[in-house]
Design a protein around this motif. Structure first.
Motif, PDB file in Angstrom:
ATOM      1  N   MET A  71      42.991  10.643  -6.621  1.00 18.94           N
ATOM      2  CA  MET A  71      41.917   9.870  -6.025  1.00 18.94           C
ATOM      3  C   MET A  71      40.614  10.650  -6.202  1.00 18.94           C
ATOM      4  SD  MET A  71      43.655   7.297  -5.149  1.00 18.94           S
ATOM      5  CE  MET A  71      42.673   6.214  -4.145  1.00 18.94           C
ATOM      6  N   SER A  72      39.623   9.997  -6.785  1.00 20.94           N
ATOM      7  CA  SER A  72      38.293  10.570  -6.921  1.00 20.94           C
ATOM      8  C   SER A  72      37.551  10.285  -5.622  1.00 20.94           C
ATOM      9  CB  SER A  72      37.563   9.920  -8.097  1.00 20.94           C
ATOM     10  OG  SER A  72      36.173  10.159  -8.002  1.00 20.94           O
ATOM     11  N   VAL A  73      37.098  11.336  -4.965  1.00 22.01           N
ATOM     12  CA  VAL A  73      36.351  11.204  -3.727  1.00 22.01           C
ATOM     13  C   VAL A  73      34.918  11.662  -4.025  1.00 22.01           C
ATOM     14  CG1 VAL A  73      36.146  11.945  -1.326  1.00 22.01           C
ATOM     15  CG2 VAL A  73      38.410  11.614  -2.336  1.00 22.01           C
ATOM     16  N   ILE A  74      33.994  10.710  -4.003  1.00 20.86           N
ATOM     17  CA  ILE A  74      32.595  11.024  -4.295  1.00 20.86           C
ATOM     18  C   ILE A  74      31.802  10.955  -2.999  1.00 20.86           C
ATOM     19  CG2 ILE A  74      30.518  10.335  -5.547  1.00 20.86           C
ATOM     20  CD1 ILE A  74      32.382   9.107  -7.672  1.00 20.86           C
ATOM     21  N   ALA A  75      31.281  12.113  -2.602  1.00 20.01           N
ATOM     22  CA  ALA A  75      30.438  12.192  -1.411  1.00 20.01           C
ATOM     23  C   ALA A  75      28.991  12.073  -1.880  1.00 20.01           C
ATOM     24  CB  ALA A  75      30.673  13.508  -0.685  1.00 20.01           C
ATOM     25  N   ARG A  76      28.316  11.027  -1.440  1.00 24.11           N
ATOM     26  CA  ARG A  76      26.927  10.802  -1.845  1.00 24.11           C
ATOM     27  C   ARG A  76      25.992  11.278  -0.738  1.00 24.11           C
ATOM     28  NH1 ARG A  76      24.757   5.554  -1.369  1.00 24.11           N
ATOM     29  NH2 ARG A  76      22.600   6.078  -1.152  1.00 24.11           N
ATOM     30  N   TYR A  77      25.224  12.303  -1.085  1.00 26.38           N
ATOM     31  CA  TYR A  77      24.239  12.864  -0.168  1.00 26.38           C
ATOM     32  C   TYR A  77      22.856  12.333  -0.535  1.00 26.38           C
ATOM     33  CZ  TYR A  77      27.913  16.187   1.054  1.00 26.38           C
ATOM     34  OH  TYR A  77      29.081  16.747   1.476  1.00 26.38           O
ATOM     35  N   LYS A  78      21.845  12.681   0.239  1.00 27.43           N
ATOM     36  CA  LYS A  78      20.477  12.244  -0.047  1.00 27.43           C
ATOM     37  C   LYS A  78      20.021  12.700  -1.431  1.00 27.43           C
ATOM     38  CE  LYS A  78      18.492  11.877   4.571  1.00 27.43           C
ATOM     39  NZ  LYS A  78      17.504  12.422   5.510  1.00 27.43           N
ATOM     40  N   THR A  79      20.404  13.906  -1.830  1.00 21.17           N
ATOM     41  CA  THR A  79      19.874  14.479  -3.070  1.00 21.17           C
ATOM     42  C   THR A  79      20.903  14.728  -4.159  1.00 21.17           C
ATOM     43  OG1 THR A  79      20.098  16.707  -2.161  1.00 21.17           O
ATOM     44  CG2 THR A  79      17.978  15.608  -1.854  1.00 21.17           C
ATOM     45  N   GLU A  80      22.187  14.544  -3.871  1.00 20.77           N
ATOM     46  CA  GLU A  80      23.213  14.829  -4.877  1.00 20.77           C
ATOM     47  C   GLU A  80      24.506  14.080  -4.569  1.00 20.77           C
ATOM     48  OE1 GLU A  80      24.732  18.845  -4.925  1.00 20.77           O
ATOM     49  OE2 GLU A  80      24.596  18.991  -2.758  1.00 20.77           O
ATOM     50  N   GLU A  81      25.394  14.077  -5.556  1.00 25.38           N
ATOM     51  CA  GLU A  81      26.751  13.550  -5.386  1.00 25.38           C
ATOM     52  C   GLU A  81      27.732  14.663  -5.710  1.00 25.38           C
ATOM     53  OE1 GLU A  81      26.157   8.854  -6.537  1.00 25.38           O
ATOM     54  OE2 GLU A  81      27.437  10.082  -7.780  1.00 25.38           O
TER      55      GLU A  81
END
Length: 132
Positions: free
Chosen positions: A54-64
């Motif tokens: 499973m690809s877990v992508i955490a999206r922050y204000k300035t980066e992923e």
């Protein structure tokens, strides 16, 4: 906490959708206040050895930031984010969409809606074709 039993029930639906090859994607959304972490997106990926992660992508204000986990590990990665900072988890399948929500009193509920996606994730479809 009260909501954990309901989140466990929601996670069972996630497992079932992957097993039944109806899983499209999973999203954690609706944060409490203005946080650095905006969303978490979960999709299956097929590695070269035909192993699904499973690809877990955490999206922050300035980066992923992307990380890869087994389906079982993904629960333990996501669970701590429920209620801090996320109030909603959305499971998209070809059968229905399930939304896990926490209200102001942090009581969990699951709402079922008509499916958003007509097709399962590309990886799930590829796994069907390969008989995995």
């Amino acid at each position: 906490m009260e909501f954990q039993a309901v989140f466990n029930e929601f996670w069972e639906a996630v497992l079932k959708s992957v097993k039944n090859r109806t899983f499209a994607k999973l999203t954690l959304a609706k944060t409490i206040g203005d946080t650095e972490l905006k969303n978490i997106y979960v999709r299956p990926v097929l590695l070269e050895n035909n192993e699904m992660k499973m690809s877990v992508i955490a999206r922050y204000k300035t980066e992923e930031v992307e990380s890869f986990h087994s389906l079982e590990e993904t629960f333990f990665v996501l669970a701590p984010y429920m209620n801090n900072p996320f109030l909603t988890a959305l499971l998209f399948t070809t059968e229905h969409d399930l939304t896990f929500k926490l209200n102001k009193k942090r009581v969990g509920s699951i709402v079922e809606q008509a499916p958003t996606f007509k097709n399962a994730s590309d990886v799930i479809l590829e796994m069907k074709e390969k008989g995995l």
